[in-house]
Design a protein around this motif. Structure first.
Motif, PDB file in Angstrom:
ATOM      1  N   ALA A 284       0.869  -1.172   0.000  1.00 18.22           N
ATOM      2  CA  ALA A 284       0.000   0.000   0.000  1.00 18.22           C
ATOM      3  C   ALA A 284       0.908   1.224   0.000  1.00 18.22           C
ATOM      4  CB  ALA A 284      -0.910  -0.018   1.211  1.00 18.22           C
ATOM      5  N   ASP A 285       0.964   1.898  -1.155  1.00 22.64           N
ATOM      6  CA  ASP A 285       1.885   3.028  -1.304  1.00 22.64           C
ATOM      7  C   ASP A 285       1.139   4.320  -0.981  1.00 22.64           C
ATOM      8  OD1 ASP A 285       3.753   4.850  -1.972  1.00 22.64           O
ATOM      9  OD2 ASP A 285       4.035   4.197  -4.041  1.00 22.64           O
ATOM     10  N   GLU A 286       1.292   4.796   0.218  1.00 17.66           N
ATOM     11  CA  GLU A 286       0.590   5.992   0.700  1.00 17.66           C
ATOM     12  C   GLU A 286      -0.895   5.933   0.354  1.00 17.66           C
ATOM     13  OE1 GLU A 286       2.536   9.627   0.475  1.00 17.66           O
ATOM     14  OE2 GLU A 286       4.522   8.799   0.122  1.00 17.66           O
ATOM     15  N   PRO A 287      -1.591   4.929   0.849  1.00 19.46           N
ATOM     16  CA  PRO A 287      -2.976   4.700   0.396  1.00 19.46           C
ATOM     17  C   PRO A 287      -3.940   5.778   0.864  1.00 19.46           C
ATOM     18  CG  PRO A 287      -2.456   3.254   2.217  1.00 19.46           C
ATOM     19  CD  PRO A 287      -1.182   3.947   1.861  1.00 19.46           C
ATOM     20  N   THR A 288      -3.538   6.630   1.825  1.00 15.30           N
ATOM     21  CA  THR A 288      -4.510   7.600   2.356  1.00 15.30           C
ATOM     22  C   THR A 288      -4.131   9.045   2.053  1.00 15.30           C
ATOM     23  OG1 THR A 288      -3.332   7.613   4.457  1.00 15.30           O
ATOM     24  CG2 THR A 288      -5.170   6.085   4.253  1.00 15.30           C
ATOM     25  N   THR A 289      -3.010   9.241   1.373  1.00 17.22           N
ATOM     26  CA  THR A 289      -2.520  10.612   1.166  1.00 17.22           C
ATOM     27  C   THR A 289      -3.537  11.514   0.481  1.00 17.22           C
ATOM     28  OG1 THR A 289      -0.367   9.624   0.917  1.00 17.22           O
ATOM     29  CG2 THR A 289      -0.549  11.918   0.309  1.00 17.22           C
ATOM     30  N   ASP A 290      -4.254  10.957  -0.511  1.00 15.39           N
ATOM     31  CA  ASP A 290      -5.149  11.788  -1.304  1.00 15.39           C
ATOM     32  C   ASP A 290      -6.565  11.889  -0.741  1.00 15.39           C
ATOM     33  OD1 ASP A 290      -3.242  12.440  -3.057  1.00 15.39           O
ATOM     34  OD2 ASP A 290      -4.235  11.652  -4.843  1.00 15.39           O
ATOM     35  N   LEU A 291      -6.786  11.357   0.461  1.00 14.15           N
ATOM     36  CA  LEU A 291      -8.165  11.281   0.966  1.00 14.15           C
ATOM     37  C   LEU A 291      -8.399  12.247   2.122  1.00 14.15           C
ATOM     38  CD1 LEU A 291      -8.456   7.392   1.014  1.00 14.15           C
ATOM     39  CD2 LEU A 291      -9.114   8.960  -0.814  1.00 14.15           C
ATOM     40  N   ASP A 292      -9.682  12.592   2.359  1.00 16.07           N
ATOM     41  CA  ASP A 292      -9.997  13.434   3.503  1.00 16.07           C
ATOM     42  C   ASP A 292      -9.960  12.573   4.771  1.00 16.07           C
ATOM     43  OD1 ASP A 292     -12.671  12.312   4.049  1.00 16.07           O
ATOM     44  OD2 ASP A 292     -13.121  13.120   2.070  1.00 16.07           O
TER      45      ASP A 292
ATOM     46  N   ALA B 274      -5.701  -8.782   8.928  1.00 14.56           N
ATOM     47  CA  ALA B 274      -5.937  -9.752   9.996  1.00 14.56           C
ATOM     48  C   ALA B 274      -6.767 -10.925   9.473  1.00 14.56           C
ATOM     49  CB  ALA B 274      -6.641  -9.070  11.164  1.00 14.56           C
ATOM     50  N   GLU B 275      -7.878 -10.626   8.783  1.00 11.41           N
ATOM     51  CA  GLU B 275      -8.790 -11.674   8.345  1.00 11.41           C
ATOM     52  C   GLU B 275      -8.163 -12.610   7.318  1.00 11.41           C
ATOM     53  OE1 GLU B 275     -13.042  -9.301   8.739  1.00 11.41           O
ATOM     54  OE2 GLU B 275     -12.362 -10.045   6.789  1.00 11.41           O
ATOM     55  N   ARG B 276      -7.461 -12.004   6.371  1.00 12.21           N
ATOM     56  CA  ARG B 276      -6.915 -12.818   5.286  1.00 12.21           C
ATOM     57  C   ARG B 276      -5.473 -13.217   5.537  1.00 12.21           C
ATOM     58  NH1 ARG B 276      -8.899 -12.147  -0.630  1.00 12.21           N
ATOM     59  NH2 ARG B 276     -11.131 -12.063  -0.300  1.00 12.21           N
ATOM     60  N   GLY B 277      -4.915 -12.727   6.617  1.00 12.20           N
ATOM     61  CA  GLY B 277      -3.522 -13.030   6.906  1.00 12.20           C
ATOM     62  C   GLY B 277      -2.596 -12.509   5.838  1.00 12.20           C
ATOM     63  N   LEU B 278      -2.870 -11.293   5.355  1.00 11.22           N
ATOM     64  CA  LEU B 278      -2.015 -10.705   4.311  1.00 11.22           C
ATOM     65  C   LEU B 278      -0.719 -10.194   4.937  1.00 11.22           C
ATOM     66  CD1 LEU B 278      -4.612  -8.477   2.411  1.00 11.22           C
ATOM     67  CD2 LEU B 278      -3.693 -10.685   1.681  1.00 11.22           C
ATOM     68  N   GLY B 279       0.341 -10.287   4.196  1.00 12.24           N
ATOM     69  CA  GLY B 279       1.568  -9.611   4.584  1.00 12.24           C
ATOM     70  C   GLY B 279       1.539  -8.239   3.945  1.00 12.24           C
ATOM     71  N   VAL B 280       1.528  -7.193   4.769  1.00 10.15           N
ATOM     72  CA  VAL B 280       1.313  -5.848   4.230  1.00 10.15           C
ATOM     73  C   VAL B 280       2.574  -5.001   4.371  1.00 10.15           C
ATOM     74  CG1 VAL B 280      -0.058  -3.734   4.428  1.00 10.15           C
ATOM     75  CG2 VAL B 280      -1.140  -5.964   4.807  1.00 10.15           C
ATOM     76  N   LEU B 281       2.911  -4.301   3.299  1.00 11.86           N
ATOM     77  CA  LEU B 281       3.933  -3.257   3.389  1.00 11.86           C
ATOM     78  C   LEU B 281       3.204  -1.941   3.141  1.00 11.86           C
ATOM     79  CD1 LEU B 281       7.004  -2.547   3.572  1.00 11.86           C
ATOM     80  CD2 LEU B 281       6.946  -2.408   1.085  1.00 11.86           C
ATOM     81  N   ILE B 282       3.180  -1.087   4.150  1.00 15.02           N
ATOM     82  CA  ILE B 282       2.493   0.187   3.972  1.00 15.02           C
ATOM     83  C   ILE B 282       3.525   1.307   3.937  1.00 15.02           C
ATOM     84  CG2 ILE B 282       1.947   0.403   6.462  1.00 15.02           C
ATOM     85  CD1 ILE B 282      -0.733   1.691   5.455  1.00 15.02           C
ATOM     86  N   VAL B 283       3.519   2.024   2.810  1.00 13.74           N
ATOM     87  CA  VAL B 283       4.448   3.127   2.640  1.00 13.74           C
ATOM     88  C   VAL B 283       3.743   4.397   3.085  1.00 13.74           C
ATOM     89  CG1 VAL B 283       5.678   4.523   0.948  1.00 13.74           C
ATOM     90  CG2 VAL B 283       5.604   2.038   0.706  1.00 13.74           C
ATOM     91  N   THR B 284       4.394   5.189   3.909  1.00 13.04           N
ATOM     92  CA  THR B 284       3.732   6.384   4.404  1.00 13.04           C
ATOM     93  C   THR B 284       4.767   7.353   4.952  1.00 13.04           C
ATOM     94  OG1 THR B 284       2.060   7.195   5.935  1.00 13.04           O
ATOM     95  CG2 THR B 284       3.391   5.366   6.692  1.00 13.04           C
TER      96      THR B 284
END
Lengths: 260, 286
Positions: free
Chosen positions: A171-179, A195-205
């Protein structure tokens, strides 16, 4: 059996200037583990987004990949096997990340086609839309990007990531453009799905609030290098690198009440 | 508030009525295409020689008269339409294939390939198309197939350049990046996300160019490089009519008029398409 751990070692990316390579990412190591959220933080231009692309074997025009080894559960794999098959990416600019002349259904069909699925596009899309909390799947499927809000489009992008049915999410800055309300909803959604799907997440922020909220572990990037990697509580309590201290100081200056 | 909003919204939403010139273009091109399609169904043979009925004026047997060999002029004009339009359709197809193929690859691959291809294009662009087409017919030999090939080869560079430019701009779009990170293959990304935008521009360029190519076909045939005489073709007809310009001037007038009307029709249509599809001109319509 689907892989549990994705690592990239020694990722180096360079742009060419006057015939000489100018290194933008200089030897980055990262590890993603299913069920865990890793945050990649750093100032603008420190190479976070390039790292996201580069670890998947993708580079923008003018940038080349000099080195980098990708391993799945320890076994070396070609980086070109990642996009859409093992890794899905949520981009930072939902408004421009959808083809303006294609409907949501067409975007879903494209994502599914990557893993060779061509049947029951509508049913699968409806399932994914329900998971990300977009009601009326029949109507949404027929919408074009300009008919949707930024928050809806970001949900749609996450729905596409779910359609890809991959173990890892970037997730590359997934919230930057949002209110702010939309930001909160998107973060809650990513947290729940991880949590539900057991995803491995990399969040860039570069938002330390997001880091505190979501991440298990933080890597701090500065000038193309990772200068510090620590569990999130440790980083907030005792940042070792100058870059981490600067980010935290900036965050405290903006939101003093959180630390009162 | 709502009244204001409605007022502001109407001009954009209102369907623009087609302009009279657009309708004229459509009518001209439509008539030519119908004529070309109808030509083989008509009872008159465009190549039937009737030396007893040479150089007749318009009449009941031959509506537009006959030429120096007693052949029906109307039948020859209509068959000529199918030859010209068919040739142009093939040429445009060839040019689009070359333009999209070469320009697309050049834009997508970039680097050295791009530089070399663009220099080759520059070379083609510096020579006037008619001279280049004549030179190529000289090199390839005469005949309609070679004329079509020569015209396509002397025009493709404009298209390749346009395609390359569009590809360079479109491939930077976020949605193209999004498609690539979602794992779509490069050819698929090109077909799905880049080609549609390119085609819109190409259609405009092609429709504006068709008239020009009809002139090329007629011009090369007039010079005896294209269609060989018994076959009806407008340029050939004008050439054959030269000898009778004083005795039977209408023989030259009719094919000239056909060329004029067809070229005008395609140009009007091209202008209309450009105005419709070019967002920067959207304001000046009606």
């Amino acid at each position: 059996m689907s892989p549990r751990r994705l690592t990239v070692e020694g990722l180096r990316l360079a742009a060419r200037r006057d015939g000489r390579p100018l290194e933008l990412v200089r030897g980055v190591d990262l590890a993603l583990e299913r069920g865990r959220v890793t945050a990649l933080v750093g100032a603008s231009g420190s190479g976070k987004s390039l790292t996201c692309l580069g670890l998947q074997g993708l580079t923008p025009p003018g940038v080349e990949r000099l080195a980098g080894r990708v391993r799945l559960d320890g076994a070396a794999v070609g980086p070109e096997t990642l996009p859409g098959r093992l890794v899905a990416t949520v981009m930072q600019n939902p408004r421009s990340a959808f083809n303006p002349v294609l409907t949501m259904r067409a975007h879903a069909r494209e994502t599914l086609a990557v893993r060779g699925v061509t049947d029951d596009v509508d049913g699968r899309l409806a399932g994914a839309l329900a998971e990300v909390g977009l009601p009326e799947p029949g109507r949404v499927a027929r919408l074009h990007p300009f008919e949707m809000s930024g928050g809806m489009l970001q949900r749609m992008m996450i729905a596409l990531a779910l359609l890809a049915d991959v173990p890892f999410l970037l997730a590359d800055e997934p919230t930057t453009d949002l209110d702010p309300p939309a930001q909160a909803r998107i973060l809650a959604l990513i947290e729940r799905l991880a949590a539900e799907r057991g995803l491995g997440v990399l969040i860039v922020t570069h938002d330390m609030g997001v880091v505190a909220r979501l991440a298990d572990e933080v890597s701090v990037m500065e000038a193309g290098r990772i200068v510090e990697t620590a569990p999130v509580a440790d980083l907030f309590a005792a940042p070792r690198s100058g870059a981490a201290r600067a980010l935290l100081a900036a965050h405290r200056a903006l939101y003093p009440e959180e630390f009162a | 508030m709502s009244a204001l909003a409605e007022e502001a919204a109407t001009p954009a939403i209102r369907r623009r009525r087609p302009r009279r010139t657009t309708l004229a273009g459509l009518a001209l091109v439509g008539t030519m295409i119908l004529g070309a399609l109808a030509a083989p169904l008509l009872p008159w043979d465009p190549e039937a020689v009737d030396l007893m009925a040479r150089l007749e004026g318009p009449g009941a047997a031959h509506w537009l008269g006959t030429d120096h060999l007693g052949r029906d002029v109307l039948a020859r004009l209509l068959h000529g339409a199918s030859v010209s339009l068919g040739a142009v359709a093939a040429i445009v197809g060839l040019i689009l294939a070359l333009g999209i193929g070469v320009g697309g690859l050049s834009g997508l691959l970039g680097g050295r390939t791009d530089r070399i291809v663009m220099r080759v294009c520059d070379g083609f662009l510096t020579v006037p198309t008619f001279v280049l087409a004549m030179f190529m017919v000289g090199a390839l030999g005469t005949g309609m197939a070679n004329v079509m090939l020569a015209i396509a080869l002397s025009h493709w560079a404009w298209y390749a350049r346009l395609v390359r430019g569009m590809v360079l701009s479109l491939r930077e779009r976020d949605y193209v990046a999004a498609a690539i990170v979602s794992g779509a293959s490069r050819p698929r990304v090109f077909v799905e996300h880049i080609l549609p935008g390119v085609l819109v521009q190409l259609v405009v360029l092609a429709s504006l160019d068709i008239g020009h190519m009809i002139l090329h076909v007629a011009g090369l045939s007039f010079l005896g490089l294209g269609v060989t005489p018994p076959t009806p073709e407008w340029g050939v007809m004008i050439n054959e009519a030269r000898e009778f310009i004083w005795t039977q001037p209408t023989l030259m007038l009719w094919p000239g008029l056909m060329i004029l009307l067809t070229v005008m029709g395609f140009n009007l249509l091209g202008d209309a398409l450009r105005d419709r599809l070019d967002p920067t001109l959207a304001g000046d319509g009606c």
